[in-house]
Design an enzyme around this catalytic site. Structure first.
Site, PDB file in Angstrom:
ATOM      1  N   HIS A 104      52.427 -61.893   3.991  1.00 49.76           N
ATOM      2  CA  HIS A 104      52.518 -63.113   3.174  1.00 49.76           C
ATOM      3  C   HIS A 104      53.423 -62.964   1.968  1.00 49.76           C
ATOM      4  O   HIS A 104      53.315 -63.733   1.021  1.00 49.76           O
ATOM      5  CB  HIS A 104      51.108 -63.550   2.730  1.00 49.76           C
ATOM      6  CG  HIS A 104      50.247 -63.984   3.876  1.00 49.76           C
ATOM      7  ND1 HIS A 104      48.868 -63.980   3.822  1.00 49.76           N
ATOM      8  CD2 HIS A 104      50.562 -64.414   5.121  1.00 49.76           C
ATOM      9  CE1 HIS A 104      48.376 -64.412   4.985  1.00 49.76           C
ATOM     10  NE2 HIS A 104      49.379 -64.669   5.792  1.00 49.76           N
ATOM     11  N   GLY A 108      38.211 -56.140   3.804  1.00 50.43           N
ATOM     12  CA  GLY A 108      38.210 -57.150   2.729  1.00 50.43           C
ATOM     13  C   GLY A 108      38.941 -58.423   3.079  1.00 50.43           C
ATOM     14  O   GLY A 108      39.720 -58.936   2.274  1.00 50.43           O
ATOM     15  N   SER A 123      38.398 -62.402   5.046  1.00 48.63           N
ATOM     16  CA  SER A 123      37.484 -63.358   5.695  1.00 48.63           C
ATOM     17  C   SER A 123      38.014 -63.696   7.094  1.00 48.63           C
ATOM     18  O   SER A 123      37.345 -64.377   7.865  1.00 48.63           O
ATOM     19  CB  SER A 123      37.388 -64.627   4.843  1.00 48.63           C
ATOM     20  OG  SER A 123      38.706 -65.149   4.644  1.00 48.63           O
TER      21      SER A 123
HETATM   22  C1  BV8 Z   1      51.489 -71.337   9.410  1.00 52.32           C
HETATM   23  C2  BV8 Z   1      50.174 -66.221   0.068  1.00 52.32           C
HETATM   24  C3  BV8 Z   1      52.598 -72.868  10.689  1.00 52.32           C
HETATM   25  C4  BV8 Z   1      50.265 -67.210  -1.022  1.00 52.32           C
HETATM   26  C5  BV8 Z   1      48.562 -67.062   1.683  1.00 52.32           C
HETATM   27  C6  BV8 Z   1      46.943 -77.264   8.380  1.00 52.32           C
HETATM   28  C7  BV8 Z   1      48.236 -77.361   7.839  1.00 52.32           C
HETATM   29  C8  BV8 Z   1      49.113 -76.278   7.813  1.00 52.32           C
HETATM   30  C9  BV8 Z   1      48.714 -75.057   8.331  1.00 52.32           C
HETATM   31  C10 BV8 Z   1      47.419 -74.975   8.837  1.00 52.32           C
HETATM   32  C11 BV8 Z   1      46.547 -76.042   8.881  1.00 52.32           C
HETATM   33  N1  BV8 Z   1      45.368 -75.627   9.443  1.00 52.32           N
HETATM   34  C12 BV8 Z   1      45.483 -74.322   9.753  1.00 52.32           C
HETATM   35  C13 BV8 Z   1      46.721 -73.926   9.407  1.00 52.32           C
HETATM   36  C14 BV8 Z   1      47.245 -72.631   9.517  1.00 52.32           C
HETATM   37  C15 BV8 Z   1      47.093 -71.988   8.135  1.00 52.32           C
HETATM   38  C16 BV8 Z   1      45.696 -71.445   8.060  1.00 52.32           C
HETATM   39  O1  BV8 Z   1      45.411 -70.462   8.718  1.00 52.32           O
HETATM   40  N2  BV8 Z   1      44.818 -72.092   7.278  1.00 52.32           N
HETATM   41  C17 BV8 Z   1      43.446 -71.626   7.200  1.00 52.32           C
HETATM   42  C18 BV8 Z   1      42.942 -71.734   5.761  1.00 52.32           C
HETATM   43  C19 BV8 Z   1      42.605 -72.424   8.186  1.00 52.32           C
HETATM   44  N3  BV8 Z   1      48.090 -70.951   8.098  1.00 52.32           N
HETATM   45  C20 BV8 Z   1      49.289 -71.217   7.581  1.00 52.32           C
HETATM   46  O2  BV8 Z   1      49.617 -72.245   7.046  1.00 52.32           O
HETATM   47  C21 BV8 Z   1      50.296 -70.081   7.757  1.00 52.32           C
HETATM   48  N4  BV8 Z   1      51.503 -70.642   8.270  1.00 52.32           N
HETATM   49  O3  BV8 Z   1      50.526 -71.460  10.125  1.00 52.32           O
HETATM   50  O4  BV8 Z   1      52.669 -71.930   9.643  1.00 52.32           O
HETATM   51  C22 BV8 Z   1      53.971 -73.163  11.060  1.00 52.32           C
HETATM   52  C23 BV8 Z   1      54.412 -72.822  12.330  1.00 52.32           C
HETATM   53  C24 BV8 Z   1      55.677 -73.146  12.698  1.00 52.32           C
HETATM   54  C25 BV8 Z   1      56.522 -73.789  11.792  1.00 52.32           C
HETATM   55  C26 BV8 Z   1      56.081 -74.108  10.506  1.00 52.32           C
HETATM   56  C27 BV8 Z   1      54.797 -73.800  10.129  1.00 52.32           C
HETATM   57  C28 BV8 Z   1      50.621 -69.437   6.413  1.00 52.32           C
HETATM   58  C29 BV8 Z   1      49.378 -68.788   5.866  1.00 52.32           C
HETATM   59  C30 BV8 Z   1      49.734 -67.981   4.642  1.00 52.32           C
HETATM   60  C31 BV8 Z   1      49.203 -68.657   3.420  1.00 52.32           C
HETATM   61  N5  BV8 Z   1      49.462 -67.811   2.253  1.00 52.32           N
HETATM   62  N6  BV8 Z   1      48.835 -66.298   0.615  1.00 52.32           N
HETATM   63  C32 BV8 Z   1      49.456 -66.783  -2.218  1.00 52.32           C
HETATM   64  O5  BV8 Z   1      48.727 -65.764  -2.132  1.00 52.32           O
HETATM   65  O6  BV8 Z   1      49.570 -67.460  -3.231  1.00 52.32           O
HETATM   66  S1  BV8 Z   1      47.014 -67.031   2.353  1.00 52.32           S
HETATM   67  C33 BV8 Z   1      45.877 -66.273   1.374  1.00 52.32           C
HETATM   68  O7  BV8 Z   1      44.702 -66.156   2.232  1.00 52.32           O
HETATM   69  C34 BV8 Z   1      46.161 -64.861   0.938  1.00 52.32           C
HETATM   70  O8  BV8 Z   1      47.338 -64.303   1.481  1.00 52.32           O
HETATM   71  C35 BV8 Z   1      44.955 -64.098   1.471  1.00 52.32           C
HETATM   72  O9  BV8 Z   1      45.216 -62.793   1.659  1.00 52.32           O
HETATM   73  C36 BV8 Z   1      44.729 -64.832   2.719  1.00 52.32           C
HETATM   74  C37 BV8 Z   1      43.502 -64.567   3.493  1.00 52.32           C
HETATM   75  O10 BV8 Z   1      42.413 -64.579   2.625  1.00 52.32           O
HETATM   76  P1  BV8 Z   1      41.648 -63.175   2.472  1.00 52.32           P
HETATM   77  O11 BV8 Z   1      42.646 -62.133   2.118  1.00 52.32           O
HETATM   78  O12 BV8 Z   1      40.833 -62.952   3.686  1.00 52.32           O
HETATM   79  O13 BV8 Z   1      40.783 -63.445   1.210  1.00 52.32           O
HETATM   80  P2  BV8 Z   1      39.382 -64.217   1.148  1.00 52.32           P
HETATM   81  O14 BV8 Z   1      39.074 -64.496  -0.282  1.00 52.32           O
HETATM   82  O15 BV8 Z   1      39.371 -65.319   2.146  1.00 52.32           O
HETATM   83  O16 BV8 Z   1      38.324 -63.134   1.695  1.00 52.32           O
HETATM   84  C38 BV8 Z   1      38.048 -61.977   0.914  1.00 52.32           C
HETATM   85  C39 BV8 Z   1      37.090 -61.152   1.731  1.00 52.32           C
HETATM   86  O17 BV8 Z   1      36.860 -59.933   1.051  1.00 52.32           O
HETATM   87  C40 BV8 Z   1      35.732 -61.821   1.923  1.00 52.32           C
HETATM   88  O18 BV8 Z   1      35.351 -61.682   3.281  1.00 52.32           O
HETATM   89  C41 BV8 Z   1      34.797 -61.010   1.018  1.00 52.32           C
HETATM   90  O19 BV8 Z   1      33.501 -60.905   1.567  1.00 52.32           O
HETATM   91  C42 BV8 Z   1      35.477 -59.661   1.026  1.00 52.32           C
HETATM   92  N7  BV8 Z   1      35.234 -58.826  -0.149  1.00 52.32           N
HETATM   93  C43 BV8 Z   1      35.123 -59.214  -1.441  1.00 52.32           C
HETATM   94  N8  BV8 Z   1      34.969 -58.124  -2.224  1.00 52.32           N
HETATM   95  C44 BV8 Z   1      35.007 -57.042  -1.406  1.00 52.32           C
HETATM   96  C45 BV8 Z   1      35.171 -57.477  -0.082  1.00 52.32           C
HETATM   97  N9  BV8 Z   1      35.243 -56.636   0.972  1.00 52.32           N
HETATM   98  C46 BV8 Z   1      35.153 -55.307   0.704  1.00 52.32           C
HETATM   99  N10 BV8 Z   1      34.997 -54.808  -0.547  1.00 52.32           N
HETATM  100  C47 BV8 Z   1      34.916 -55.640  -1.618  1.00 52.32           C
HETATM  101  N11 BV8 Z   1      34.752 -55.113  -2.845  1.00 52.32           N
END
Ligand code: BV8
Ligand code: ZN
Length: 246
Positions: free
Chosen positions: A118, A187, A189
């Site tokens: 990303h 780490g 989701s």
């Molecule tokens: C794409 C960079 C298509 C920016 C990020 C509707 C419209 C458009 C797209 C979509 C849509 N519906 C679905 C999509 C696809 C979308 C998507 O997946 N959405 C999700 C939310 C459903 N994906 C996209 O849009 C991707 N692009 O699909 O393009 C396309 C195709 C062709 C042509 C054109 C377009 C792009 C996705 C990238 C988005 N950018 N970040 C920024 O950071 O500012 S995403 C963002 O979420 C971060 O990168 C992050 O890393 C990522 C995932 O989240 P996690 O890292 O998992 O973090 P989270 O908080 O969720 O979880 C933390 C976990 O850690 C938890 O489980 C917690 O329990 C655990 N934890 C906490 N503490 C600890 C721990 N574990 C261990 N130890 C600890 N101490």
């Protein structure tokens, strides 16, 4: 925390390992996660902010949000989880970090083979002529800076929602996952695609999936091991048990 002995046995004979990491591995460094309590997405409805439309609708607000996150990143350090992953490189033929994080902490911890799916918050580029700028260039800018070469708008070099991931990096990550013996999922989701396909590619390639998280996730039921605990504690414990038997 409960580390299964069979996992350590499997690690002993493993040749190539990948670590698929998300925001949770940086939580113990003090960087908020996205979906956890008080997470970035809840407070600032970051789903819009971290998008091209959000940026075009309100460039200075989105720019300010990234400046705020960059400041936090500058003030934090890699934690024991990042550092242990870097230490794994000395014990295995091949270790690859495939990260969704944009905080550069794996690099600062000493990992050398990192695939950033990303992007990286410490890089910016001009939307018109694609000139890259380091973050130190616009450290104090409160508004969106303009490109020195062409006057275009400067944006963070991160992949926003609705944007495609860097295809070469994603393809390399898929290949490494498919070839890996063990895939740690640390780490995350596992809800953001296509990044969340990486552990699936590993499983299809016959890799052993090991989840490390403080709570169950979307991928838990597909893993071979799911270890409940903080990555900054679990990873060093696994490494310690491994060194005891090798
Ligand atoms: C794409 C960079 C298509 C920016 C990020 C509707 C419209 C458009 C797209 C979509 C849509 N519906 C679905 C999509 C696809 C979308 C998507 O997946 N959405 C999700 C939310 C459903 N994906 C996209 O849009 C991707 N692009 O699909 O393009 C396309 C195709 C062709 C042509 C054109 C377009 C792009 C996705 C990238 C988005 N950018 N970040 C920024 O950071 O500012 S995403 C963002 O979420 C971060 O990168 C992050 O890393 C990522 C995932 O989240 P996690 O890292 O998992 O973090 P989270 O908080 O969720 O979880 C933390 C976990 O850690 C938890 O489980 C917690 O329990 C655990 N934890 C906490 N503490 C600890 C721990 N574990 C261990 N130890 C600890 N101490
Ligand atoms: Zn330019």
């Amino acid at each position: 925390m409960e580390i299964p002995k069979t996992l350590i046995e499997k690690l002993k004979s493993a040749k190539s390992i990948i670590f698929f990491t998300g925001a949770g591995i940086s939580a113990e460094s003090g960087i908020e996660t996205f979906r956890g309590k008080g997470g970035l997405w809840n407070k600032m409805s970051a789903q819009e902010l971290a998008s091209f439309d959000g940026f075009m609708k309100n460039p200075d607000l989105v720019w300010e949000w990234y400046q705020y996150r960059r400041k936090i990143v500058r003030e934090t350090n890699p934690n024991a989880g990042h550092k242990t992953i870097a230490d794994f490189e000395k014990h295995f033929d091949e270790v690859t970090v495939v990260t969704q994080n944009v905080d550069n902490l794996h690099k600062r911890a000493g990992s050398s083979s990192i695939l950033e799916l990303h992007g990286n918050i410490e890089r910016n580029y001009c939307m018109d002529c694609k000139t890259f700028y380091g973050v130190e260039k616009f450290l104090e800018s409160e508004e969106v800076p303009k490109c020195e070469k062409c006057g275009g708008m400067i944006r963070p070099d991160v992949v926003w929602f609705g944007e495609v991931l860097p295809q070469d990096i994603f393809a390399e990550a898929e290949r490494k996952a498919a070839e890996s013996d063990i895939c740690f999922i640390v780490g995350t989701s596992a809800v953001v695609y296509p990044a969340a396909y990486i552990p699936i590619a590993a499983k299809r390639g016959g890799s052993v999936l090991v989840e490390i998280n403080i709570e169950p996730t979307e991928i838990t039921n597909q893993t071979d091991y799911s270890i409940k605990g903080k990555s900054g504690e679990v990873l060093p414990e696994i490494f310690k048990m491994l060194k005891e038997i090798t």
